[in-house]
Design an enzyme around this catalytic site. Sequence first.
Site, PDB file in Angstrom:
ATOM      1  N   SER A   9       0.841  -1.198   0.000  1.00 54.69           N
ATOM      2  CA  SER A   9       0.000   0.000   0.000  1.00 54.69           C
ATOM      3  C   SER A   9       0.873   1.243   0.000  1.00 54.69           C
ATOM      4  O   SER A   9       1.644   1.474   0.931  1.00 54.69           O
ATOM      5  CB  SER A   9      -0.891   0.016   1.238  1.00 54.69           C
ATOM      6  OG  SER A   9      -1.433   1.309   1.406  1.00 54.69           O
ATOM      7  N   HIS A  34      -1.007  -1.222  -4.366  1.00 54.33           N
ATOM      8  CA  HIS A  34      -2.303  -0.976  -3.724  1.00 54.33           C
ATOM      9  C   HIS A  34      -2.461   0.516  -3.452  1.00 54.33           C
ATOM     10  O   HIS A  34      -1.587   1.157  -2.886  1.00 54.33           O
ATOM     11  CB  HIS A  34      -2.425  -1.777  -2.428  1.00 54.33           C
ATOM     12  CG  HIS A  34      -3.797  -1.742  -1.836  1.00 54.33           C
ATOM     13  ND1 HIS A  34      -4.833  -2.515  -2.323  1.00 54.33           N
ATOM     14  CD2 HIS A  34      -4.314  -1.006  -0.817  1.00 54.33           C
ATOM     15  CE1 HIS A  34      -5.931  -2.265  -1.614  1.00 54.33           C
ATOM     16  NE2 HIS A  34      -5.638  -1.351  -0.701  1.00 54.33           N
ATOM     17  N   ASP A  36      -4.739   3.392  -1.865  1.00 53.84           N
ATOM     18  CA  ASP A  36      -5.799   3.711  -0.898  1.00 53.84           C
ATOM     19  C   ASP A  36      -6.356   5.105  -1.144  1.00 53.84           C
ATOM     20  O   ASP A  36      -5.667   6.100  -0.921  1.00 53.84           O
ATOM     21  CB  ASP A  36      -5.253   3.622   0.525  1.00 53.84           C
ATOM     22  CG  ASP A  36      -5.026   2.191   0.967  1.00 53.84           C
ATOM     23  OD1 ASP A  36      -5.994   1.422   0.955  1.00 53.84           O
ATOM     24  OD2 ASP A  36      -3.885   1.838   1.307  1.00 53.84           O
ATOM     25  N   MET A  38      -8.959   7.840  -0.047  1.00 53.39           N
ATOM     26  CA  MET A  38      -9.831   8.265   1.054  1.00 53.39           C
ATOM     27  C   MET A  38     -10.312   9.692   0.803  1.00 53.39           C
ATOM     28  O   MET A  38      -9.568  10.518   0.287  1.00 53.39           O
ATOM     29  CB  MET A  38      -9.074   8.203   2.379  1.00 53.39           C
ATOM     30  CG  MET A  38      -8.451   6.860   2.682  1.00 53.39           C
ATOM     31  SD  MET A  38      -7.625   6.862   4.282  1.00 53.39           S
ATOM     32  CE  MET A  38      -6.758   5.286   4.217  1.00 53.39           C
ATOM     33  N   HIS A  68      -8.407   0.911  -4.165  1.00 57.38           N
ATOM     34  CA  HIS A  68      -9.397   0.678  -3.106  1.00 57.38           C
ATOM     35  C   HIS A  68     -10.068   2.017  -2.799  1.00 57.38           C
ATOM     36  O   HIS A  68      -9.459   2.900  -2.200  1.00 57.38           O
ATOM     37  CB  HIS A  68      -8.680   0.104  -1.871  1.00 57.38           C
ATOM     38  CG  HIS A  68      -9.541   0.011  -0.656  1.00 57.38           C
ATOM     39  ND1 HIS A  68      -9.022  -0.144   0.607  1.00 57.38           N
ATOM     40  CD2 HIS A  68     -10.888   0.055  -0.501  1.00 57.38           C
ATOM     41  CE1 HIS A  68     -10.004  -0.197   1.492  1.00 57.38           C
ATOM     42  NE2 HIS A  68     -11.153  -0.068   0.844  1.00 57.38           N
ATOM     43  N   MET A  70     -12.289   4.316  -0.854  1.00 61.11           N
ATOM     44  CA  MET A  70     -12.987   4.591   0.402  1.00 61.11           C
ATOM     45  C   MET A  70     -13.624   5.965   0.239  1.00 61.11           C
ATOM     46  O   MET A  70     -13.255   6.936   0.905  1.00 61.11           O
ATOM     47  CB  MET A  70     -12.003   4.555   1.568  1.00 61.11           C
ATOM     48  CG  MET A  70     -11.500   3.161   1.871  1.00 61.11           C
ATOM     49  SD  MET A  70     -10.049   3.128   2.938  1.00 61.11           S
ATOM     50  CE  MET A  70      -8.739   3.146   1.701  1.00 61.11           C
ATOM     51  N   MET A 139     -11.382  -6.060   5.046  1.00 64.58           N
ATOM     52  CA  MET A 139     -10.620  -5.135   5.888  1.00 64.58           C
ATOM     53  C   MET A 139     -10.390  -5.801   7.245  1.00 64.58           C
ATOM     54  O   MET A 139     -11.341  -6.226   7.904  1.00 64.58           O
ATOM     55  CB  MET A 139     -11.385  -3.823   6.076  1.00 64.58           C
ATOM     56  CG  MET A 139     -11.550  -3.004   4.805  1.00 64.58           C
ATOM     57  SD  MET A 139      -9.971  -2.552   4.028  1.00 64.58           S
ATOM     58  CE  MET A 139      -9.262  -1.470   5.281  1.00 64.58           C
ATOM     59  N   GLY A 144      -9.468   3.990   7.032  1.00 58.28           N
ATOM     60  CA  GLY A 144      -9.292   5.411   7.291  1.00 58.28           C
ATOM     61  C   GLY A 144      -7.902   5.806   7.718  1.00 58.28           C
ATOM     62  O   GLY A 144      -7.503   6.946   7.561  1.00 58.28           O
ATOM     63  N   PHE A 145      -7.141   4.854   8.253  1.00 51.94           N
ATOM     64  CA  PHE A 145      -5.790   5.158   8.718  1.00 51.94           C
ATOM     65  C   PHE A 145      -4.862   3.981   8.441  1.00 51.94           C
ATOM     66  O   PHE A 145      -5.285   2.827   8.515  1.00 51.94           O
ATOM     67  CB  PHE A 145      -5.777   5.424  10.237  1.00 51.94           C
ATOM     68  CG  PHE A 145      -6.582   6.614  10.650  1.00 51.94           C
ATOM     69  CD1 PHE A 145      -6.035   7.893  10.619  1.00 51.94           C
ATOM     70  CD2 PHE A 145      -7.901   6.466  11.048  1.00 51.94           C
ATOM     71  CE1 PHE A 145      -6.790   8.998  10.977  1.00 51.94           C
ATOM     72  CE2 PHE A 145      -8.666   7.566  11.412  1.00 51.94           C
ATOM     73  CZ  PHE A 145      -8.105   8.839  11.376  1.00 51.94           C
ATOM     74  N   GLY A 147      -1.290   1.760   9.469  1.00 50.31           N
ATOM     75  CA  GLY A 147      -0.550   1.414  10.679  1.00 50.31           C
ATOM     76  C   GLY A 147      -1.364   0.846  11.832  1.00 50.31           C
ATOM     77  O   GLY A 147      -0.905   0.837  12.968  1.00 50.31           O
ATOM     78  N   ASP A 177      -6.573  -6.591   3.924  1.00 49.20           N
ATOM     79  CA  ASP A 177      -5.899  -5.303   4.095  1.00 49.20           C
ATOM     80  C   ASP A 177      -6.038  -4.826   5.528  1.00 49.20           C
ATOM     81  O   ASP A 177      -7.149  -4.671   6.025  1.00 49.20           O
ATOM     82  CB  ASP A 177      -6.541  -4.282   3.142  1.00 49.20           C
ATOM     83  CG  ASP A 177      -5.896  -2.897   3.206  1.00 49.20           C
ATOM     84  OD1 ASP A 177      -4.942  -2.708   3.977  1.00 49.20           O
ATOM     85  OD2 ASP A 177      -6.364  -2.009   2.475  1.00 49.20           O
ATOM     86  N   GLY A 178      -4.893  -4.607   6.177  1.00 51.95           N
ATOM     87  CA  GLY A 178      -4.908  -4.021   7.514  1.00 51.95           C
ATOM     88  C   GLY A 178      -4.092  -4.806   8.511  1.00 51.95           C
ATOM     89  O   GLY A 178      -4.452  -5.915   8.882  1.00 51.95           O
ATOM     90  N   GLY A 179      -2.965  -4.254   8.913  1.00 50.02           N
ATOM     91  CA  GLY A 179      -2.143  -4.900   9.937  1.00 50.02           C
ATOM     92  C   GLY A 179      -1.469  -6.180   9.488  1.00 50.02           C
ATOM     93  O   GLY A 179      -1.084  -7.012  10.311  1.00 50.02           O
ATOM     94  N   GLY A 199       1.269  -2.172   4.141  1.00 45.94           N
ATOM     95  CA  GLY A 199       1.784  -0.814   3.975  1.00 45.94           C
ATOM     96  C   GLY A 199       3.041  -0.598   4.773  1.00 45.94           C
ATOM     97  O   GLY A 199       4.158  -0.769   4.283  1.00 45.94           O
ATOM     98  N   SER A 200       2.847  -0.262   6.061  1.00 47.15           N
ATOM     99  CA  SER A 200       3.991   0.049   6.916  1.00 47.15           C
ATOM    100  C   SER A 200       4.941  -1.135   7.071  1.00 47.15           C
ATOM    101  O   SER A 200       6.152  -0.955   7.181  1.00 47.15           O
ATOM    102  CB  SER A 200       3.512   0.539   8.289  1.00 47.15           C
ATOM    103  OG  SER A 200       2.512  -0.310   8.813  1.00 47.15           O
TER     104      SER A 200
END
Length: 224
Positions: A9, A34, A36, A38, A68, A70, A139, A144-145, A147, A177-179, A199-200
């Site tokens: 991401s 990816h 994102d 928003m 993606h 949002m 998700m 929305g954020f 990390g 997606d996420g963590g 991402g991170s």
Amino acid sequence: MSNCIIAPSILSANFARLGEEVDNVIAAGADWVHFDVMDNHYVPNLTIGPMVCQALRKHGVTAPIDVHLMVEPVDRIVPDFAEAGASLISFHPEASRHVHRTIQLIKSHGCKAGLVLNPGTPVEVLDWVLEDLDLVLLMSVNPGFGGQAFIPSTLDKLRAVRAMIDKRGKPVILEVDGGVKADNIGQIAAAGADAFVAGSAIFNAPDYAQVIAQMRANVAAARG
């Protein structure tokens, strides 16, 4: 199911050097980019639009761009991203009044279509549209954020959606997606995911190739 699609991401990339960052992460073994998007309306943040997608294509990025959305409403922006070079476009059912129509809109512009389920969105939303989808994105954090930490209940949800996809027998990519990190990607793969947004975990690592290789190794080990 042998897919292991790594989709970094760019939300976590250095935006001052975005073209170079994307080149580097693709060279390091990533499969997709990816993206994102928003809107500070559907989600509490504001990121990037079609111009950035177009700029990456003009820069020479040829990898699939996994957009993606949002954003709400969603239909207005779909053609812009298709024109800007998106390969796949995913959206949230909550952001569309007519989910099936939005899927058809994405496909009519030559892109693959995906539906995104938030942690609180029931899997039943897929019942009447799964036949038309190319991708389902779960998700594992609230959107929305960047990390955020992975929500463990996503594993059960993954298993449920995997079963729905397999029952229909049509190839639909199951993305998370996420963590997502090297130390939990094995569990996520074992639950049925075949595309992984990180991402991170990638962009904050000193060596992109090393972390992507570790992720692939952990997925392979989990699948035995």
